[in-house]
Design an enzyme around this catalytic site. Sequence first.
Site, PDB file in Angstrom:
ATOM      1  CG  HIS A 118      58.788 -51.458  -1.802  1.00  0.00           C
ATOM      2  ND1 HIS A 118      59.925 -51.233  -0.401  1.00  0.00           N
ATOM      3  CD2 HIS A 118      58.111 -50.232  -1.383  1.00  0.00           C
ATOM      4  CE1 HIS A 118      59.406 -49.866   0.025  1.00  0.00           C
ATOM      5  NE2 HIS A 118      58.441 -49.412  -0.660  1.00  0.00           N
ATOM      6  CB  CYS A 133      55.895 -58.528 -30.680  1.00  0.00           C
ATOM      7  SG  CYS A 133      56.998 -57.409 -30.478  1.00  0.00           S
ATOM      8  CB  CYS A 150      60.464 -54.886 -30.876  1.00  0.00           C
ATOM      9  SG  CYS A 150      58.993 -54.844 -29.100  1.00  0.00           S
ATOM     10  CB  SER A 189      65.675 -47.230   8.729  1.00  0.00           C
ATOM     11  OG  SER A 189      65.252 -46.883   7.568  1.00  0.00           O
TER      12      SER A 189
HETATM   13  N1  APR Z   1      65.873 -57.699  13.157  1.00  0.00           N
HETATM   14  C1  APR Z   1      64.965 -56.465  13.172  1.00  0.00           C
HETATM   15  N2  APR Z   1      65.224 -55.336  13.009  1.00  0.00           N
HETATM   16  C2  APR Z   1      66.590 -55.742  12.067  1.00  0.00           C
HETATM   17  C3  APR Z   1      67.536 -56.621  12.416  1.00  0.00           C
HETATM   18  C4  APR Z   1      67.391 -57.839  13.022  1.00  0.00           C
HETATM   19  N3  APR Z   1      67.718 -58.376  12.889  1.00  0.00           N
HETATM   20  N4  APR Z   1      68.838 -56.048  11.335  1.00  0.00           N
HETATM   21  C5  APR Z   1      68.722 -55.286  11.638  1.00  0.00           C
HETATM   22  N5  APR Z   1      67.583 -54.505  12.016  1.00  0.00           N
HETATM   23  C6  APR Z   1      67.376 -52.565  11.844  1.00  0.00           C
HETATM   24  C7  APR Z   1      68.023 -51.895  11.246  1.00  0.00           C
HETATM   25  O1  APR Z   1      68.392 -51.636  13.065  1.00  0.00           O
HETATM   26  C8  APR Z   1      67.450 -50.839  10.525  1.00  0.00           C
HETATM   27  O2  APR Z   1      66.248 -50.258  11.095  1.00  0.00           O
HETATM   28  O3  APR Z   1      66.416 -53.139  10.410  1.00  0.00           O
HETATM   29  C9  APR Z   1      66.782 -51.448  10.429  1.00  0.00           C
HETATM   30  C10 APR Z   1      66.656 -51.849   8.089  1.00  0.00           C
HETATM   31  O4  APR Z   1      66.598 -50.438   7.773  1.00  0.00           O
HETATM   32  P1  APR Z   1      67.054 -49.779   6.509  1.00  0.00           P
HETATM   33  O5  APR Z   1      68.097 -51.108   5.513  1.00  0.00           O
HETATM   34  O6  APR Z   1      66.352 -48.644   5.864  1.00  0.00           O
HETATM   35  O7  APR Z   1      65.883 -51.417   4.906  1.00  0.00           O
HETATM   36  P2  APR Z   1      64.275 -50.412   5.208  1.00  0.00           P
HETATM   37  O8  APR Z   1      63.832 -49.346   6.553  1.00  0.00           O
HETATM   38  O9  APR Z   1      63.181 -52.214   3.977  1.00  0.00           O
HETATM   39  O10 APR Z   1      64.229 -49.680   3.776  1.00  0.00           O
HETATM   40  C11 APR Z   1      63.003 -49.358   3.255  1.00  0.00           C
HETATM   41  O11 APR Z   1      64.188 -48.718   1.472  1.00  0.00           O
HETATM   42  O12 APR Z   1      65.710 -48.966   0.125  1.00  0.00           O
HETATM   43  C12 APR Z   1      63.967 -48.730  -0.277  1.00  0.00           C
HETATM   44  O13 APR Z   1      62.888 -50.021  -1.220  1.00  0.00           O
HETATM   45  C13 APR Z   1      63.869 -49.737   0.232  1.00  0.00           C
HETATM   46  O14 APR Z   1      61.715 -51.237   0.852  1.00  0.00           O
HETATM   47  C14 APR Z   1      63.692 -50.323   0.474  1.00  0.00           C
HETATM   48  C15 APR Z   1      62.528 -49.462   1.420  1.00  0.00           C
END
Ligand code: APR
Length: 238
Positions: A118, A133, A150, A189
């Site tokens: 990403h 430019c 520009c 997630s």
């Molecule tokens: N260790 C491991 N996992 C963790 C921890 C931790 N200490 N704390 C939180 N998590 C987990 C949460 O349970 C969740 O499943 O990290 C995950 C974060 O999920 P998201 O917030 O959905 O992030 P991500 O999966 O990286 O999102 C994917 O979505 O918004 C877009 O481009 C953005 O790259 C991102 C993509």
Amino acid sequence: MIGQVREWIHGARHIAVLTGAGMSAESGVPTFRDAQTGLWAQFDPQQLATEEAFRADPSRVWDWYAFRRGMIAKVEPNAGHRALAAFAQRHPGRMTLITQNVDGLHQRAGSAGVLALHGNIAEDKWLDRPKACCRFETALPGSPPRCARCGSMLRPDVVWFGEMLPVAVLAAAQEAAQTCDLMLVVGTSGVVYPAAGLARTAAGKVVVVNPEPTGLDDAADAVLRGKAAQLLPQLLED
Ligand code: APR
């Protein structure tokens, strides 16, 4: 189960690792979807992380990224980032690190050849095809910076919703997934594709490392309910 996964790691010729925002949570970087603390709990991604949003209100989107850049500049890689970098250094060629994160913390921890699906929040690129430019070094500072000649705008070099992922990076990530003996899926997630799809097409066993249930648990051969900075050092020490 940690012992079983350690055995799988020990026996794997090639390990693919897919990380998400949870990888950086213990460094103090907010995730996106964690209910209370996630970035998307406070901001609407469709209002900020899209080209349309940027064109509609460049300074608002630019300032939001400047805020996130400032936050990331203050944090450090955690023990999970360092464990991955150290393993790859001890075992050259055995690990491919694929990340959805744009925070650059894997790179700062010493991981090389990181496949940043990403992009990288610390980098900029021209919003429209740059003309002769359009040069970074002469861009006028501002929110956003613009070409002095520009007026073309710079934008963060990250993949926004609705945009294609960098083709070569995605191809390398798919290759790694389809040739690995083991895939570690850490701190994601598992709801954003095509990144999450890498875990579903992995050739090897899939291990999910996450304190919460994820959209990829059903595809996993093992699920380790725990935090990245605690579990990865245990899993990856020789
Ligand atoms: N260790 C491991 N996992 C963790 C921890 C931790 N200490 N704390 C939180 N998590 C987990 C949460 O349970 C969740 O499943 O990290 C995950 C974060 O999920 P998201 O917030 O959905 O992030 P991500 O999966 O990286 O999102 C994917 O979505 O918004 C877009 O481009 C953005 O790259 C991102 C993509």
